[in-house]
Design an enzyme around this catalytic site. Sequence first.
Site, PDB file in Angstrom:
ATOM      1  N   MET A  89       0.850  -1.246  -0.007  1.00 63.37           N
ATOM      2  CA  MET A  89      -0.183  -0.002  -0.086  1.00 63.37           C
ATOM      3  C   MET A  89       0.433   1.386   0.307  1.00 63.37           C
ATOM      4  O   MET A  89       1.977   1.125   0.591  1.00 63.37           O
ATOM      5  CB  MET A  89      -0.875  -0.262   1.209  1.00 63.37           C
ATOM      6  CG  MET A  89      -2.005   1.209   1.497  1.00 63.37           C
ATOM      7  SD  MET A  89      -2.767   0.912   2.924  1.00 63.37           S
ATOM      8  CE  MET A  89      -4.389   0.873   2.408  1.00 63.37           C
ATOM      9  N   CYS A  90       0.925   1.637  -0.875  1.00 62.50           N
ATOM     10  CA  CYS A  90       1.470   3.354  -1.117  1.00 62.50           C
ATOM     11  C   CYS A  90       1.163   4.537  -1.731  1.00 62.50           C
ATOM     12  O   CYS A  90       1.005   4.601  -2.881  1.00 62.50           O
ATOM     13  CB  CYS A  90       2.808   2.718  -1.608  1.00 62.50           C
ATOM     14  SG  CYS A  90       4.186   4.106  -1.890  1.00 62.50           S
ATOM     15  N   LEU A  91       0.598   5.141  -1.025  1.00 59.23           N
ATOM     16  CA  LEU A  91      -0.825   5.856  -0.857  1.00 59.23           C
ATOM     17  C   LEU A  91      -0.471   7.448  -0.076  1.00 59.23           C
ATOM     18  O   LEU A  91       0.040   7.075   1.442  1.00 59.23           O
ATOM     19  CB  LEU A  91      -1.844   6.412  -1.805  1.00 59.23           C
ATOM     20  CG  LEU A  91      -2.715   5.688  -0.789  1.00 59.23           C
ATOM     21  CD1 LEU A  91      -3.951   5.587  -1.381  1.00 59.23           C
ATOM     22  CD2 LEU A  91      -2.646   4.851   0.062  1.00 59.23           C
ATOM     23  N   ARG A  95       3.555   7.712   0.805  1.00 62.28           N
ATOM     24  CA  ARG A  95       4.487   7.526   0.099  1.00 62.28           C
ATOM     25  C   ARG A  95       5.545   8.565  -0.024  1.00 62.28           C
ATOM     26  O   ARG A  95       6.440   9.529   1.076  1.00 62.28           O
ATOM     27  CB  ARG A  95       4.241   8.885  -1.571  1.00 62.28           C
ATOM     28  CG  ARG A  95       2.622   8.277  -2.001  1.00 62.28           C
ATOM     29  CD  ARG A  95       1.794   9.595  -2.957  1.00 62.28           C
ATOM     30  NE  ARG A  95       2.592   9.218  -3.978  1.00 62.28           N
ATOM     31  CZ  ARG A  95       2.208   8.904  -5.018  1.00 62.28           C
ATOM     32  NH1 ARG A  95       1.086   8.430  -4.720  1.00 62.28           N
ATOM     33  NH2 ARG A  95       2.182   8.314  -6.360  1.00 62.28           N
TER      34      ARG A  95
ATOM     35  N   ALA B 205       6.650   0.404  -3.479  1.00 68.41           N
ATOM     36  CA  ALA B 205       5.834  -0.121  -4.203  1.00 68.41           C
ATOM     37  C   ALA B 205       5.107   0.261  -5.577  1.00 68.41           C
ATOM     38  O   ALA B 205       4.458   1.544  -6.132  1.00 68.41           O
ATOM     39  CB  ALA B 205       4.185   0.292  -3.330  1.00 68.41           C
TER      40      ALA B 205
END
Lengths: 153, 434
Positions: A89-91, A95, B205
Amino acid sequence: MSTGAKKRIMKEYGECMADTPPGMKINFDEQNMTEWEVLMDGPDGSSYAGGHFKLKITFPNEYPFKPPVVSFKTKIYHPNVSNDDKGSMCLGLLRPDEWKPPNKVVAVLRLIHNLLVEPNPDDSIEPSIANEYKENRKEFDKNAKDWVKRYAK
Amino acid sequence: MEQSRAHSQPPPRVPAAQTPARRDTMFCHKCQDEWYRDEHGLTCPACGSDFTEIVEEDNDPRDVHIHDHSDDTESMPDLEEAPAHLNPFAHHNPWRDAGHDADDPEETDISQLRYQQVAPGRFTVTGTVYRTMSPSGAGRGNPNVGGFASMLNNIIGAQIGQMHTVPPQNDEAERQQSGSGTTPAGHRFHYQANARLFPRDANHAGPQIEPVDEMSNVLAGLMAAFGEPPGGPRAAQNHDPYAPPAHPLNPLLAMLTGFMPGGNAAAGDFVYSQEALDRVISQLMEQTSTSNAPGPAPQSDIDALPRKHVSMDMLGPEGRAECSICMDEVNIGEEVTELPCHHWFHHGCVAMWLAEHDTCPHCRQGISEHSENAGGTTAGGAATASHGAATATQNPQNANTGSRSMPGAFDVEGDGSLDHPFVVPSASPEQRRG
């Protein structure tokens, strides 16, 4: 990893224990404090309700100057979680270019919780799922619940 | 001497008298015996059959038996299974025959000629054309790519046909190239239906990558044709030892490689849809995450930051405060370092951050002198400007620090009134970034 970083992780763990987001449980190993195992219930009312998800939060050596890495160990049908063995999960604040040292793990946990309640299809990692979420919510719900039944019970 | 080729009479019936210099060898199609015509006549002395033929230089019936259907232009043996000497193209190489007085190719051969222009050995692009029909790796968008590949093949095939009137290979090379059909040894390349742009990485990711091998294989094929591997382990297998050193299509190759960063990117670095391109871009942005964040602050600027002692008014409402980097509580009188945005941290903590990013860890305002003055010429100014909307809410105390109503904002003149409107310096963000 510097002692300062370890100290901070310890402090953050204490903070998380004092103020754990709903439905979450943190397994903390003092021998390996850079890897947290988080057990999380699918939020009530969301497509993931009734599911039990296992997550791993990994702190990089440069923490808190680099963000922790969140990965779902339990498969989940979600636009913001990669559909592979990484489950990354990367947001948002996760980030690398958004992260800043004052951010805390407890905020990360809240972010995860909020994303399960309300996925963010505009910043997706799985465009097809995001598209389905936007275009065909019924089908998305069905798939998400199906995956909960299959993988997250 | 008028040879009977033009007559309706079949060649085997050529009279012996017209070639007096040598004896006619006879061949029996039934028992495959051979004898001299002037010794035993036209009938086979071994089996008595009259199904016999005169062996001629340009019409050797023994070849027919060995080669089976080699003179049958209607049938085209499967290249994958055909032994080397059965490859019909070996007999229809227009370049090899170009110097001789070869027969004109028949209509059926012309359709094969197009194939042949790309097929003889060196040009594995052929594989790319025909793989559009292969069941494996048939991803979406395949027809389009296949069409593009055909287009490229036609272009290349035509040019090669014009440019190679004499083949550069020796016989050995030719034998090898015709040996295994569409992918001769020496420049085989592999199709990987699940090719990814690069491996996924837990630390960075990335989104799921759709297979992009169609285009990359088209290009890998092109590279293979030119004998110049585009780089990368997969492409390295494409090197063709028989390729001419300087291929006339190298300008085309150069043009294609020109699309690739550095000219030696892996052949997988191609996308052909907006979505895929977006993914590549976001992946790149994540990979080089610090590049769109501001760069490090100069050590002199870090050292020059003012130190101050924690005072009562710096503590929070609960009478305590902490360094938000190490999360250690600070006590009154402790020395901390204050940034121009008035956020403060332990000097060691913030120095570690500033050594990588020229911004306040909290509000992302630049710390360097020159980014303070004249709107900032470092990356800090531009980056904080892009985060302006977020930082404005996060940093309310900044709202009353003079003209900088927003961290990272341009220094403006005037007060916004009708008589003195805001004037923004003319430098564009791009210029400031440099």
